[in-house]
Design a protein around this motif. Structure first.
Motif, PDB file in Angstrom:
ATOM      1  N   LYS A   1       1.856 -33.674 -96.172  1.00  0.00           N
ATOM      2  CA  LYS A   1       2.974 -32.741 -96.051  1.00  0.00           C
ATOM      3  C   LYS A   1       3.233 -32.321 -94.610  1.00  0.00           C
ATOM      4  O   LYS A   1       4.369 -32.007 -94.237  1.00  0.00           O
ATOM      5  CB  LYS A   1       2.701 -31.476 -96.880  1.00  0.00           C
ATOM      6  N   TYR A   2       2.188 -32.263 -93.794  1.00  0.00           N
ATOM      7  CA  TYR A   2       2.309 -31.682 -92.462  1.00  0.00           C
ATOM      8  C   TYR A   2       1.764 -32.644 -91.402  1.00  0.00           C
ATOM      9  O   TYR A   2       0.767 -33.346 -91.633  1.00  0.00           O
ATOM     10  CB  TYR A   2       1.521 -30.369 -92.350  1.00  0.00           C
TER      11      TYR A   2
ATOM     12  N   ASN B   1      -2.544 -31.554 -95.606  1.00  0.00           N
ATOM     13  CA  ASN B   1      -1.846 -31.213 -96.834  1.00  0.00           C
ATOM     14  C   ASN B   1      -1.827 -29.716 -97.071  1.00  0.00           C
ATOM     15  O   ASN B   1      -1.324 -29.237 -98.084  1.00  0.00           O
ATOM     16  CB  ASN B   1      -2.454 -31.936 -98.044  1.00  0.00           C
ATOM     17  N   ASP B   2      -2.408 -28.966 -96.135  1.00  0.00           N
ATOM     18  CA  ASP B   2      -2.280 -27.513 -96.108  1.00  0.00           C
ATOM     19  C   ASP B   2      -1.814 -27.145 -94.708  1.00  0.00           C
ATOM     20  O   ASP B   2      -1.953 -27.924 -93.761  1.00  0.00           O
ATOM     21  CB  ASP B   2      -3.599 -26.833 -96.442  1.00  0.00           C
TER      22      ASP B   2
ATOM     23  N   LYS C   1       3.159 -23.847 -98.266  1.00  0.00           N
ATOM     24  CA  LYS C   1       3.388 -23.020 -97.082  1.00  0.00           C
ATOM     25  C   LYS C   1       4.437 -23.671 -96.183  1.00  0.00           C
ATOM     26  O   LYS C   1       4.436 -24.884 -95.989  1.00  0.00           O
ATOM     27  CB  LYS C   1       2.087 -22.834 -96.300  1.00  0.00           C
ATOM     28  N   ILE C   2       5.303 -22.856 -95.647  1.00  0.00           N
ATOM     29  CA  ILE C   2       6.366 -23.350 -94.780  1.00  0.00           C
ATOM     30  C   ILE C   2       6.279 -22.642 -93.439  1.00  0.00           C
ATOM     31  O   ILE C   2       5.971 -21.442 -93.367  1.00  0.00           O
ATOM     32  CB  ILE C   2       7.753 -23.138 -95.428  1.00  0.00           C
ATOM     33  N   GLN C   3       6.514 -23.405 -92.385  1.00  0.00           N
ATOM     34  CA  GLN C   3       6.450 -22.816 -91.052  1.00  0.00           C
ATOM     35  C   GLN C   3       7.710 -22.009 -90.782  1.00  0.00           C
ATOM     36  O   GLN C   3       8.833 -22.490 -90.943  1.00  0.00           O
ATOM     37  CB  GLN C   3       6.297 -23.901 -89.981  1.00  0.00           C
ATOM     38  N   LEU C   4       7.503 -20.768 -90.394  1.00  0.00           N
ATOM     39  CA  LEU C   4       8.583 -19.897 -89.945  1.00  0.00           C
ATOM     40  C   LEU C   4       8.615 -19.971 -88.418  1.00  0.00           C
ATOM     41  O   LEU C   4       7.579 -19.870 -87.760  1.00  0.00           O
ATOM     42  CB  LEU C   4       8.333 -18.462 -90.389  1.00  0.00           C
TER      43      LEU C   4
END
Length: 823
Positions: free
Chosen positions: A557-558, A729-730, A352-355
């Motif tokens: 990841k985040y 990680n999510d 998932k990527i932040q928009l």
């Protein structure tokens, strides 16, 4: 010998009979021509909030918001406010100029003169003015010889000579009014003293022949034998003839072309009814005072007038005001993509990527952004989370590598849509990269901050390390000669300013510094706005900031950053030994690891006990749920310099409280992972319990020493920036501004925004129930609350520090939030 700072408040007072007082009105007179700011206000040094001395070289007034950068209010009594009562003569209360703007007309008594121009010319039978004489080195007791010239609208004049304004120390204390003052200096602690400033009575009668004329300006000149001080005028007042009347015509806020007819509410001091006419614009007036809009956008200009009923009242000067009519069908949101940016998006595993986007509707109150959506490859819209501060985010899970099209749409509350298309290419392999943000930006005594936006890589989980390199080099004229606090801030995609680097400038030496910023990885992607700040009083430095991204798989990841504490806090203040508030925090779901990141540097000395806080070896404590959980030995060895910035001039080699000249103040990291399972935690930053500044007026039986006296009035303080960083990680859940839920629209508008203090609040859709209005600072603390029925209203934040605030409007049905910018 008395202090260099001398101040006199003198007023021109008229001795009127009781009969005349009943027939005439004493008025404060609105003027322009105030040219200097001599009132220290807000959380800053006195030099940062003023541009002139009240006395040509020494002191300035203070208001009740002044904290001198130390985080504590310096004084709450005897301060410059919005009015000043006299204690004799007429008993007039003068309306003063705002503390955060030009609040005096100033000139040197031996050199120049000054003029106040009436906003609305008016006749007077007598005049008063409020003035302050500052010696600035003149001989004590020497008065000023003042000349006042009154100019009328027909260009004739009347002059008053020989008005003596005595030195304040030579005036009897009867009728005195006390105001506080402080040194106009670079100090970040309070040095406030109380002075008595005296009023004098003096008659300045307008001649009978001139009493029917309207005054357009009043000029002042003064001489002072043997002195070279300053002469300051703060306010003008006058007695108007019994037949004189004025009109007050309140500002009309923005309207929409669909706005229903509304009434005008101008008033005349005579009590006679006011009439109106439309000079220009898409509107008509019916029933004497009802405005009917024609349905067309434009500027409406209306004149209010009152013709009098001679001989009781003369014709009033007409007042003209204008307001804007907006057509919501012609107003579109602005829209800017912030993440990801066009081009490659580095993602070793599909995640998932932040928009992120920024959207606003500029200069159009009542018209707001209703919804921002992200549409991927023509699919269903992904609604964005609205943080109430122009920033919008959402999350997207790419299903494949390769090209994708992101369409961002922003829709107004009237259905007008702006769209922006971003073409990205999701790739599995990242490459090492370097991105330069600020490049030789010069901060000096005139320019203390620089804000700019830069494009950084778009990625998720692609880099295992990010390093920031901060280089400071010498500008033309040489490097700054003193150690000053600087910092780098970044604005998150949620719209919050966060300090990521604290830096202390070296002594006249160019240096380069490197620090890991891995914890802020999720902030350093896409289009990002940075600020670099340094309040200095020398030639300063050129700042260059470069980020180096190293490819690799990070542990998490985040990251998600929450600011816990940010500010300057007094250290050892006997009346408030633990000034940092408890912060209550609730962990979101999905957190795998947690870290508290604390930067705390001590400043000020030696005018206190123990040469604190700069040279005081202290251990502070972090309490979690009322348990002393972590110790912070806030002491830095400076020789050898921790960033290899040596040799320097000055005292760079002496150890200090959490910092060294010519180095980054490295933060203290505390592992908070153990607290994730407890869900709710209470955090407290407890200053070293063994330290009390006994050399302070706040300490009973103040103790002087070889390095300090009780008259110094200086407190040591800590500059604190503390962030709680959670790792995932999510995709993490969207953070929520404390006390604020997801917004629904009333269609509220707040303007002007930014503002110097006074805001207008309006609603396009009037609520069915009474609303609660709550204003928070970015720490989640309530700074103002009131109830609101949806009608146009105003509120004032001028007593609050400059910065960003969140306004929440809520009732049992709806909630809406807005960001406020206070200058």
């Amino acid at each position: 010998m008395k202090r260099i700072f001398t101040l006199l408040i003198a007023t021109m007072l008229l001795l009127l009979s009781i009969q005349n007082l009943k027939a005439q009105t004493l008025n404060n007179i609105p003027c322009t021509g105030f040219n200097v700011d001599i009132v220290a206000d807000s959380a800053t040094t006195s030099t940062a909030s003023t541009n002139a001395f009240v006395d040509n070289g020494f002191c300035v007034f203070v208001d009740n918001t002044f904290t001198s950068g130390s985080g504590s209010i310096c004084t709450t009594t005897g301060v410059y406010t919005t009015s000043m009562p006299t204690t004799g003569g007429s008993g007039l209360t003068y309306n003063l100029q705002p503390a955060n703007g030009n609040n005096a007309m100033q000139f040197t008594t031996n050199a120049t003169s000054g003029t106040l121009y009436l906003v609305n010319p008016l006749p007077c039978t007598s005049l008063y003015f409020l003035a302050a004489l500052g010696e600035g080195g003149a001989i004590a007791g020497v008065p000023s010889n003042t000349t006042v010239t009154v100019t009328f609208t027909d260009l004739t004049t009347q002059q008053f000579t020989g008005i003596i304004i005595n030195d304040w120390s030579s005036i009897p204390t009867a009728g005195s009014v006390s105001l506080n003052n402080t040194k106009r200096s670079t100090s970040t602690t309070c040095s406030v003293s109380l002075g008595n400033y005296f009023h004098e009575s003096s008659v300045m009668n307008i001649s009978t022949a001139n009493q029917s004329k309207k005054i357009s300006s009043v000029s002042f000149s003064a001489t002072q034998t043997g002195g070279n001080g300053t002469f300051n005028v703060f306010a003008l007042a006058g007695v108007t003839p019994a037949s004189f009347q004025t009109i007050t015509f309140p500002t009309i806020p923005f309207k929409l072309t669909t706005t229903l007819p509304f009434a005008l509410n101008a008033t005349a001091t005579s009590g006679l009814p006011v009439s109106y006419t439309v000079i220009s614009g898409p509107a008509t007036i019916t029933n004497d005072s009802i405005v009917n809009l024609t349905g067309t956008a434009g500027t409406v200009t209306i004149k209010a007038y009152q013709n009098g009923n001679v001989p009781q009242y003369d014709t009033a000067t007409a007042v003209i005001t204008s307001f804007q009519v907006l057509d919501p069908s012609l107003v579109f949101p602005t829209l800017e993509a912030r993440h990801p940016l066009a081009g490659n998006v580095y993602m070793p595993t599909l995640s998932k990527i932040q928009l992120a986007a920024i959207s606003n509707i500029d200069d159009a109150p009542l018209i707001t952004v209703h919804q921002v959506n992200f549409i991927i490859d023509g699919g269903s819209p992904i609604p964005a989370h609205d943080f109430g501060n122009l920033h919008y985010t959402a999350w997207w899970q790419p299903s494949t590598y390769g090209p994708h099209t992101i369409v961002i749409t922003s829709t107004s509350n009237f259905g007008k849509v702006t769209s922006n298309t971003v073409n990205v290419n999701v790739v599995a392999t990242s490459v090492d990269t370097t991105a330069t943000t600020f490049n030789a930006v010069w901060l000096n005594s005139s320019i203390t901050t620089n804000k700019a936006t830069f494009d950084l890589p778009s990625f998720i989980g692609a880099y295992d390390s990010i390093y920031a390199t901060l280089s400071v080099t010498c500008p033309s004229g040489g490097c700054g000669t003193w150690d000053h606090t600087a910092n780098v801030e970044v604005k998150s995609h949620e719209g919050n300013w966060l300090e990521i680097i604290r830096y202390i400038t070296p002594y006249a030496t160019a240096c380069s510094h490197v620090i890991s910023v891995n914890d802020y990885m999720s902030l350093l992607c896409g289009r990002v706005t940075f600020r670099v700040n340094c309040t200095t009083y020398d030639n300063g430095y050129l700042y260059t900031l470069t980020f180096t991204y190293k490819s690799g798989t990070p542990i998490f990841k985040y990251s998600q950053v929450t600011q816990i504490w940010r500010g300057n806090y007094d250290f050892g203040h006997y009346g408030n030994l633990e000034p940092v508030s408890i912060y209550n925090y609730t962990y979101p779901t999905g957190v795998l690891s947690s870290k508290l990141k604390l930067t705390s540097t001590g400043h000020m000395g030696p005018n206190n006990t123990g040469n604190a806080a700069e040279f005081y070896d202290a251990t502070h404590h972090i309490h979690v749920n009322n348990v002393d959980s972590f110790a912070q030995h806030n002491w830095q060895v400076c020789n050898p310099n921790p960033d290899h910035c040596s040799p320097q001039s000055g005292t760079w080699q002496y150890n200090r409280a959490g910092w060294c000249p010519g180095s980054i103040a490295h933060p203290f990291d505390y592992d908070f992972t153990q607290y994730i399972a407890s869900n709710n935690i209470a955090l407290q930053y407890v200053f070293s319990p063994g330290y009390v500044d006994q050399c302070s007026a706040y300490y009973p039986g103040c103790v002087t020493s070889s390095s300090c006296t009780c008259s110094d009035g200086l407190n040591p303080f800590l500059v604190v920036a503390c962030n709680l960083i959670n790792f995932f990680n999510d995709a993490p859940p969207d953070p929520v501004v404390p006390g604020i839920k997801e917004a629904k629209n009333f269609g509220i508008a707040v303007y002007p925004n930014p503002s110097n203090g006074e805001f207008n609040l309006t609603a396009n859709n009037k609520p069915d129930n009474i609303c609660n209005v709550t204003i928070y600072n970015l720490m989640g603390n309530v700074v103002k609350q009131f109830q609101w029925n949806g009608e146009n209203t105003t509120f004032n934040l001028s007593n609050s520090a400059s910065g960003v605030y969140i306004l929440k409007v809520s009732n049992k049905d709806k909630i809406e939030v807005k960001k406020l910018m206070l200058r």
